[in-house]
Design a protein around this motif. Structure first.
Motif, PDB file in Angstrom:
ATOM      1  N   SER A 192      -3.077 -14.524  19.138  1.00 16.51           N
ATOM      2  CA  SER A 192      -3.588 -14.534  17.770  1.00 16.51           C
ATOM      3  C   SER A 192      -3.367 -13.158  17.141  1.00 16.51           C
ATOM      4  O   SER A 192      -2.829 -12.239  17.768  1.00 16.51           O
ATOM      5  CB  SER A 192      -5.072 -14.892  17.766  1.00 16.51           C
ATOM      6  OG  SER A 192      -5.799 -13.961  18.552  1.00 16.51           O
ATOM      7  N   LEU A 193      -3.811 -13.024  15.876  1.00 19.56           N
ATOM      8  CA  LEU A 193      -3.665 -11.761  15.142  1.00 19.56           C
ATOM      9  C   LEU A 193      -5.034 -11.347  14.624  1.00 19.56           C
ATOM     10  O   LEU A 193      -5.750 -12.171  14.037  1.00 19.56           O
ATOM     11  CB  LEU A 193      -2.675 -11.934  13.994  1.00 19.56           C
ATOM     12  CG  LEU A 193      -2.274 -10.672  13.225  1.00 19.56           C
ATOM     13  CD1 LEU A 193      -0.847 -10.818  12.710  1.00 19.56           C
ATOM     14  CD2 LEU A 193      -3.210 -10.411  12.050  1.00 19.56           C
ATOM     15  N   TYR A 194      -5.367 -10.073  14.824  1.00 24.28           N
ATOM     16  CA  TYR A 194      -6.664  -9.558  14.371  1.00 24.28           C
ATOM     17  C   TYR A 194      -6.451  -8.139  13.849  1.00 24.28           C
ATOM     18  O   TYR A 194      -5.803  -7.315  14.508  1.00 24.28           O
ATOM     19  CB  TYR A 194      -7.665  -9.552  15.525  1.00 24.28           C
ATOM     20  CG  TYR A 194      -9.050  -9.089  15.132  1.00 24.28           C
ATOM     21  CD1 TYR A 194      -9.977  -9.984  14.605  1.00 24.28           C
ATOM     22  CD2 TYR A 194      -9.419  -7.756  15.270  1.00 24.28           C
ATOM     23  CE1 TYR A 194     -11.239  -9.569  14.241  1.00 24.28           C
ATOM     24  CE2 TYR A 194     -10.682  -7.327  14.899  1.00 24.28           C
ATOM     25  CZ  TYR A 194     -11.589  -8.242  14.379  1.00 24.28           C
ATOM     26  OH  TYR A 194     -12.841  -7.828  14.011  1.00 24.28           O
ATOM     27  N   GLN A 195      -7.000  -7.856  12.673  1.00 26.04           N
ATOM     28  CA  GLN A 195      -6.829  -6.533  12.085  1.00 26.04           C
ATOM     29  C   GLN A 195      -8.044  -6.178  11.248  1.00 26.04           C
ATOM     30  O   GLN A 195      -8.579  -7.010  10.523  1.00 26.04           O
ATOM     31  CB  GLN A 195      -5.561  -6.488  11.221  1.00 26.04           C
ATOM     32  CG  GLN A 195      -5.344  -5.185  10.488  1.00 26.04           C
ATOM     33  CD  GLN A 195      -5.023  -4.026  11.421  1.00 26.04           C
ATOM     34  OE1 GLN A 195      -4.637  -4.268  12.570  1.00 26.04           O
ATOM     35  NE2 GLN A 195      -5.192  -2.811  10.966  1.00 26.04           N
ATOM     36  N   GLU A 196      -8.472  -4.918  11.356  1.00 24.59           N
ATOM     37  CA  GLU A 196      -9.530  -4.374  10.517  1.00 24.59           C
ATOM     38  C   GLU A 196      -9.003  -3.107   9.859  1.00 24.59           C
ATOM     39  O   GLU A 196      -8.211  -2.377  10.456  1.00 24.59           O
ATOM     40  CB  GLU A 196     -10.784  -4.034  11.339  1.00 24.59           C
ATOM     41  CG  GLU A 196     -11.562  -5.222  11.832  1.00 24.59           C
ATOM     42  CD  GLU A 196     -12.834  -4.786  12.566  1.00 24.59           C
ATOM     43  OE1 GLU A 196     -12.998  -3.554  12.765  1.00 24.59           O
ATOM     44  OE2 GLU A 196     -13.633  -5.645  12.920  1.00 24.59           O
ATOM     45  N   GLY A 197      -9.457  -2.832   8.656  1.00 23.31           N
ATOM     46  CA  GLY A 197      -9.055  -1.593   7.999  1.00 23.31           C
ATOM     47  C   GLY A 197      -9.751  -1.417   6.678  1.00 23.31           C
ATOM     48  O   GLY A 197     -10.413  -2.323   6.157  1.00 23.31           O
ATOM     49  N   GLN A 198      -9.582  -0.211   6.135  1.00 27.33           N
ATOM     50  CA  GLN A 198     -10.225   0.124   4.860  1.00 27.33           C
ATOM     51  C   GLN A 198      -9.217  -0.032   3.728  1.00 27.33           C
ATOM     52  O   GLN A 198      -8.084   0.446   3.820  1.00 27.33           O
ATOM     53  CB  GLN A 198     -10.756   1.568   4.875  1.00 27.33           C
ATOM     54  CG  GLN A 198     -11.658   1.903   3.710  1.00 27.33           C
ATOM     55  CD  GLN A 198     -12.353   3.246   3.892  1.00 27.33           C
ATOM     56  OE1 GLN A 198     -11.919   4.079   4.686  1.00 27.33           O
ATOM     57  NE2 GLN A 198     -13.432   3.458   3.166  1.00 27.33           N
ATOM     58  N   LEU A 199      -9.638  -0.691   2.660  1.00 28.42           N
ATOM     59  CA  LEU A 199      -8.773  -0.919   1.521  1.00 28.42           C
ATOM     60  C   LEU A 199      -8.759   0.311   0.611  1.00 28.42           C
ATOM     61  O   LEU A 199      -9.560   1.239   0.763  1.00 28.42           O
ATOM     62  CB  LEU A 199      -9.244  -2.147   0.740  1.00 28.42           C
ATOM     63  CG  LEU A 199      -9.422  -3.440   1.554  1.00 28.42           C
ATOM     64  CD1 LEU A 199      -9.776  -4.588   0.631  1.00 28.42           C
ATOM     65  CD2 LEU A 199      -8.158  -3.760   2.347  1.00 28.42           C
ATOM     66  N   ALA A 200      -7.834   0.277  -0.345  1.00 24.45           N
ATOM     67  CA  ALA A 200      -7.693   1.417  -1.253  1.00 24.45           C
ATOM     68  C   ALA A 200      -8.954   1.650  -2.078  1.00 24.45           C
ATOM     69  O   ALA A 200      -9.255   2.784  -2.463  1.00 24.45           O
ATOM     70  CB  ALA A 200      -6.493   1.200  -2.177  1.00 24.45           C
ATOM     71  N   ASP A 201      -9.724   0.573  -2.384  1.00 20.31           N
ATOM     72  CA  ASP A 201     -10.943   0.726  -3.178  1.00 20.31           C
ATOM     73  C   ASP A 201     -12.158   1.103  -2.344  1.00 20.31           C
ATOM     74  O   ASP A 201     -13.280   1.129  -2.847  1.00 20.31           O
ATOM     75  CB  ASP A 201     -11.229  -0.564  -3.957  1.00 20.31           C
ATOM     76  CG  ASP A 201     -11.431  -1.777  -3.036  1.00 20.31           C
ATOM     77  OD1 ASP A 201     -11.455  -1.592  -1.798  1.00 20.31           O
ATOM     78  OD2 ASP A 201     -11.554  -2.904  -3.564  1.00 20.31           O
TER      79      ASP A 201
END
Length: 771
Positions: A192-201
């Protein structure tokens, strides 16, 4: 076509399975661009909420819109004879369908639809509760189909987007290579695919994508804005960091619940807080623990104050008043040792009723503060003393300046009233000159101290004969000593090398200040002895010289000896009001001796006298330097030159100064012209023929244009004598800064005010060729 429609109607009109036939439309290049419904059963029409009659002949994409990949499947069946089964999302209906497409004839294909939304409904309901967004992923076209909730969560405002582009637009550089490797494994059905991160806003987005058990082509995933969760995690991490940082500098940390009145050990150092920690374990009650701790370990004098500042009721009241972080300092017993402890009280964020107590040893800091306090108190005492001394200085100077000024104005008035009495006028003029010399010495003392304090004291080395120096001292103070009934003895018998290289002005200042004080404070019948001697042990090329000035005067008290070399100090034995001076002479003398690499020692006994012993290392003059100095002195001494025919321009804004200088120059034969400011001087020079003036005497400070600026203007003139015309600066500014300004402006030489006429004439003789 009609026959085929009848067959389809007979077969499928009553079927509950949605069925239809479409004609695939091609453009002029043979590419599909839409489909037209040629047959639909009631079940197929009902999906859209229309009747069969409403849909016949209607273009499919005008009705459905959305994903154009459906059209590819229809084309392959209608024109290439390839049946297919696929799943896709209907944007119009917000449902997920499985479609089976099969060929019928050239340009025609049939299809049946199966509503498979139920496959993902459980997940969709869970996501609605979790405020997450659903999206589908078409592995064939590698396109994401975003539902409205998914677009809202991600901030991406398009329905269809490639997975790589979506990750770049949302997670950006933070995605890195890791998510790309996950994408490769996902497409190979390896995970599967899993990703976390902070957006530009600034929001935080979580993305998950997994394969579906119902479809080989489509997968579905979820997008979740977990900013609040992330912020809570970050706050928790910050709290942990705060506690860790507190633990790093505090030997003990305790957590107190003011609601339950319980104390919990959060951290304690080795040994130093053991007693407190054991007590808290046994008692568990904050009030009891603190009472026991205060009675056992806090120094008795501090106990009432500590108890009044950290009781439960007191803490609650302080927190209600808005205090969330404060400290209580006290002395604590560590065995037999008494040390300073700071107990910091930190209220955890509301609505918590808990506080952290952080205890740290601040003995070192307190000792440093006490040391600094002592230094500051000493500095304050010195500053107050300096302020008082300066006030005394101003009072004394008010008297000391007025005394010679009174003499000058008084004798000038007497001379004006007795113009016909030549002897009386001559006596008045002589006394005016003496008073002006004294006034100048007062000013020079103040300027010298200012130069020394600013680090701008300069030394001009020249060859000096110590025999001549001793003779000058005898001449300078001999008459005054005789008038006061004082014997003055000058001894140079122990000089082996009398010619040395030093600053004659500074050496003279040292002797004038020490010998002058000796004469000033020695009563009638006393003795002043001045001795110049050469000692052994000096480095090669140097001589070690000792100047001893002793007197049988009033002497100085030990207290005054400690302040002797401080600025503005005056004698404290009752002579201050009877003598004149700035109180700066000894300050200047000490500074000059230090700057010349020497040493000064003072011995004094009240009522018996004082002895100054000054040791100076002076470079010995060689024969060539001695001969050169002798020739230079003869040149100045023998300057009897007649300057008739020489023309000089005097530029000075002060009328009296200009008049005095012009009269003196006329006595030497000069033809003199005048300018009242720098601007006028430039105009005069530029208006005459080259070499008209033999020299220009230029005051440094004038209105409209200063002397250095006027000199630059003259040097810049387009005339043959602009670069060579002697321009001699006159300045009352004796500081190095004024001399530097004169040199940088291109002035030929500089002389200071009050003018030394003989030195000025010697300068003019040096730079004006004889005619």
């Amino acid at each position: 076509m009609d026959e085929m429609v009848k067959v389809w109607a007979t077969t499928f009109d009553r079927s509950p399975l949605p069925f239809g036939v479409v004609e695939v439309l091609l453009d002029d290049k043979g590419r599909p661009y839409d489909c037209v419904y040629r047959y639909l059963n009631n079940a197929a029409a009902a999906i859209t909420g229309h009747s069969v009659e409403d849909l016949m002949g209607v273009k499919m994409y005008e009705l459905w819109g959305g994903d154009p990949t459906w059209l590819d499947h229809y084309y392959e069946a209608a024109y290439e004879g390839q049946p297919s089964v696929f799943e896709n999302l209907s944007d119009m209906l917000q449902k997920f369908f499985r479609a089976e497409v099969f060929p019928i004839a050239e340009g025609l294909c049939g299809f049946s639809l199966h509503d498979v939304t139920s496959w993902i409904m459980p997940a969709q309901r869970s996501l609605d509760k979790a405020a997450a967004g659903l999206f589908f992923y078409d592995m064939r076209y590698r396109q994401m189909l975003l539902t409205p909730s998914a677009r809202e969560q991600s901030g991406v405002d398009t329905d269809y987007i490639g997975l790589s582009e979506f990750i770049d637009r949302t997670f950006g550089d933070s995605a890195g290579d890791g998510v790309r490797r996950q994408m490769e494994r996902f497409l190979n059905r390896e995970g599967s695919l899993y990703q976390e991160g902070q957006l530009a806003d600034g929001r935080w987005l979580r993305m998950s994508l997994d394969h579906s058990d119902h479809s080989d082509r489509f997968a579905y995933g979820f997008l979740e804005d977990f900013t609040r969760t992330k912020q809570a995690e970050q706050r928790s991490e910050q709290y942990i960091e705060v506690i860790d940082s507190l633990g790093a500098e505090n030997f003990a940390l305790y957590l107190v619940d003011l609601e339950t009145n319980e104390l919990e050990i959060y951290r304690r150092g080795d040994g130093v807080a053991e007693e407190f920690a054991l007590a808290s374990q046994q008692e568990g009650d904050y009030a009891a623990v603190m009472d026991n701790y205060i009675d056992s370990f806090v120094v008795a004098e501090d106990r009432p104050r500590v108890r009044s500042e950290i009781g439960s009721d007191v803490l609650r009241r302080r927190f209600e008043d808005g205090e969330t972080d404060f400290s209580v300092g006290y002395r604590r017993l560590f065995g037999d040792d008494e040390q300073y402890v700071e107990l910091r009280v930190i209220h955890l964020p509301s609505p918590s009723s808990k506080v952290i107590l952080a205890a740290r040893n601040m003995t070192g800091e307190m000792r440093e503060q006490l040391s600094q306090k002592l230094v500051l108190e000493n500095a304050l005492e010195l500053a107050e003393h300096a302020s008082q001394a300066k006030s005394t200085f101003l009072t004394n100077m008010s008297h000391d300046f007025r005394t010679p000024m009174n003499s000058i104005s008084g004798f000038a008035s007497i001379a004006l009233d007795h113009l016909n009495d030549t002897d009386r006028v001559r006596d008045c003029l002589r006394k005016i000159m003496l008073s002006s010399d004294h006034l100048l010495s007062l000013v020079n003392d103040i300027l010298d101290v200012s130069r020394i304090e600013s680090g701008k004291m300069s030394f001009n080395e020249d060859v000096v004969d110590l025999h001549d120096v001793a003779a000058d001292v005898e001449v300078m103070f001999g008459d005054k000593a005789a008038q006061c009934g004082i014997d003055l003895a000058v001894d140079v018998g122990k000089l082996m090398h009398s010619s040395v290289v030093t600053d004659p002005l500074r050496l003279n200042q040292i002797l004038v200040n020490t010998v002058g004080n000796a004469v000033k404070f020695t009563p009638q019948g006393g003795l002043v002895t001045v001795s110049l001697a050469e000692c052994a042990g000096a480095p090669r090329g140097f001589g070690s010289y000792t100047i001893t000035v002793s007197d049988t005067g009033c002497g100085m008290t030990p207290d005054f000896l400690d302040r002797l070399f401080m600025p503005f100090e005056r004698d404290g034995l009752g002579y201050a009001n009877k003598t004149e001076g700035t109180g700066l002479g000894m300050t200047i003398t000490k500074s000059l001796v230090d700057l010349m690499g020497g040493e000064i020692v003072v011995d004094s006994v009240v009522g018996r006298g004082t002895r100054f012993t000054i040791t100076l290392p002076l470079r010995l003059a060689d024969e060539d330097e001695v001969a050169g100095a002798r020739d230079g002195a003869e040149t100045i001494e023998e300057c009897r030159r007649d300057f008739t025919g020489c023309r000089v321009l005097v530029a000075d804004d002060d009328d009296l100064s200009r008049e005095i200088l012009m009269e003196i120059l006329k006595d030497y034969g000069f033809s003199v012209e005048e300018a009242r400011d720098g601007d006028a001087a430039v105009r005069k020079v530029s208006s005459v023929e080259p070499f008209y003036y033999d020299a220009v005497l230029m005051d440094m400070r004038m209105p409209r244009m200063d002397g250095d600026e006027a000199t630059r203007e003259i040097r810049a003139l387009d005339r043959a004598d602009a670069a060579t015309l002697p321009i001699i600066a006159e300045t009352a500014d004796a500081f190095e800064e004024g001399q530097r300004r004169a040199r940088e402006a291109g002035m030929t030489a500089l002389t200071t005010k009050p003018l030394n006429i003989h030195a000025l004439i010697a300068l003019l003789a040096e730079f004006i060729p004889e005619k």
